[in-house]
Design a protein around this motif. Sequence first.
Motif, PDB file in Angstrom:
ATOM      1  N   ALA A  95       0.832  -1.209   0.000  1.00 59.25           N
ATOM      2  CA  ALA A  95       0.000   0.000   0.000  1.00 59.25           C
ATOM      3  C   ALA A  95       0.862   1.251   0.000  1.00 59.25           C
ATOM      4  O   ALA A  95       2.029   1.223   0.396  1.00 59.25           O
ATOM      5  N   VAL A 101      -3.329  -4.747  -3.047  1.00 57.29           N
ATOM      6  CA  VAL A 101      -2.561  -3.552  -3.414  1.00 57.29           C
ATOM      7  C   VAL A 101      -3.504  -2.350  -3.336  1.00 57.29           C
ATOM      8  O   VAL A 101      -4.517  -2.310  -4.036  1.00 57.29           O
ATOM      9  N   ASP A 117      -4.189   1.940  -3.126  1.00 52.94           N
ATOM     10  CA  ASP A 117      -3.893   3.378  -3.157  1.00 52.94           C
ATOM     11  C   ASP A 117      -5.118   4.084  -2.577  1.00 52.94           C
ATOM     12  O   ASP A 117      -6.149   4.192  -3.239  1.00 52.94           O
ATOM     13  N   TRP A 157       0.863   0.569  -6.724  1.00 54.00           N
ATOM     14  CA  TRP A 157      -0.540   0.856  -6.390  1.00 54.00           C
ATOM     15  C   TRP A 157      -1.212   1.790  -7.403  1.00 54.00           C
ATOM     16  O   TRP A 157      -2.429   1.923  -7.381  1.00 54.00           O
TER      17      TRP A 157
END
Lengths: 212, 212
Positions: A27, A43, A45, A164
Amino acid sequence: MTNLDREVQEQILTQIQTTFPQDHVLAEENDVRHDIKDGNVWVLDPIDGTTNFIVQRDNFAVMLAYYESGIGKIGVILDVMNDNLYWGDGSSTYKNDVQIRLTAKPLRQSLIGVNTYMYRTNAGGLLDLSHESLGVRAIGSAGIEYVNILEGKIWGYFSNLSPWDYAAGAVLIAPFGYITQQIDGRPLIFEGRQMIMSVPSNQLDKIKAYLK
Amino acid sequence: MTNLDREVQEQILTQIQTTFPQDHVLAEENDVRHDIKDGNVWVLDPIDGTTNFIVQRDNFAVMLAYYESGIGKIGVILDVMNDNLYWGDGSSTYKNDVQIRLTAKPLRQSLIGVNTYMYRTNAGGLLDLSHESLGVRAIGSAGIEYVNILEGKIWGYFSNLSPWDYAAGAVLIAPFGYITQQIDGRPLIFEGRQMIMSVPSNQLDKIKAYLK
């Protein structure tokens, strides 16, 4: 980076870690890193397009992907201000509850999404390539660029990205014959930053002459 | 240029010429030209952002302005796909039926809208100036760039434009202390193409050092 980035990340990670305690996370915030090839990896964002979020209050996204041993299994992008959720499993992609249909046009009839620094310095040959298109657009959010590919507004996307930034988008555009790889042709490595592109794979041969 | 550009222009011009038979017109299509300083002049761009219109079916606008002896009296921009009408008389501006309030932030806390060719070649000093901002965005429609100024999403706009690209926008942003002029400081001339900018006039002194 804002406090809200971290708060959103913590909220989502808490949900993941509660529901899937054996899974791993890669992350953006707080140096949460895990090798994409090792097991089940989420993963995240939490806020993609942070400058847009702060300045524009528009054109930002939440992005989440799930990979198994390096293979993308789930991709999710939330276009927050338009309240549209794009999600898929790599074989089909939905916008909210409607399945997306997409066929890429030839580059010469299309616009491309670019990182402005790479464009103006011709990094990776991007400026040369852009001259083969109808023009470039720059939005300032990888998530919204992937949304624009899914909406048929841009043909492809070229930028200097962290994992990300592309993990979810790569899964979402895959059903339409799109490939996401480094501009020089090498595969994604899911660590650090690379110059990457997301383009229709059946037009790769035509654009290779411009890229480096 | 598309047939639709011309059809939209003809429809709007027919209305104007029927209602105001003494007035003149300066419009993008069909070489309809009139000196902006001579009498009552309507300035029309029937579809601004034609490439976006064709490729994206989004991010295009209809723009209409009315000038008396060179002075802007009415500006109208229709953001077609969002169905928002921005209109004003130079002393106040409305989005649909709500009056717009806008105070420009300092450039250092802002994004700017640019013509990508001018940006990458530093035409007018635009690349140098961009380094004083948080970054650049490129949408491909002057009309939508002016909408983005009115929405507080960009601080200013820099491009190489014809009169119908800036006539309406200049009127709409004027109430908030914005000036629209050539990048080198000369006034608008409403013929041919010039490199122009629309910026907060109280920050002109700070940016002059970068422009040429």
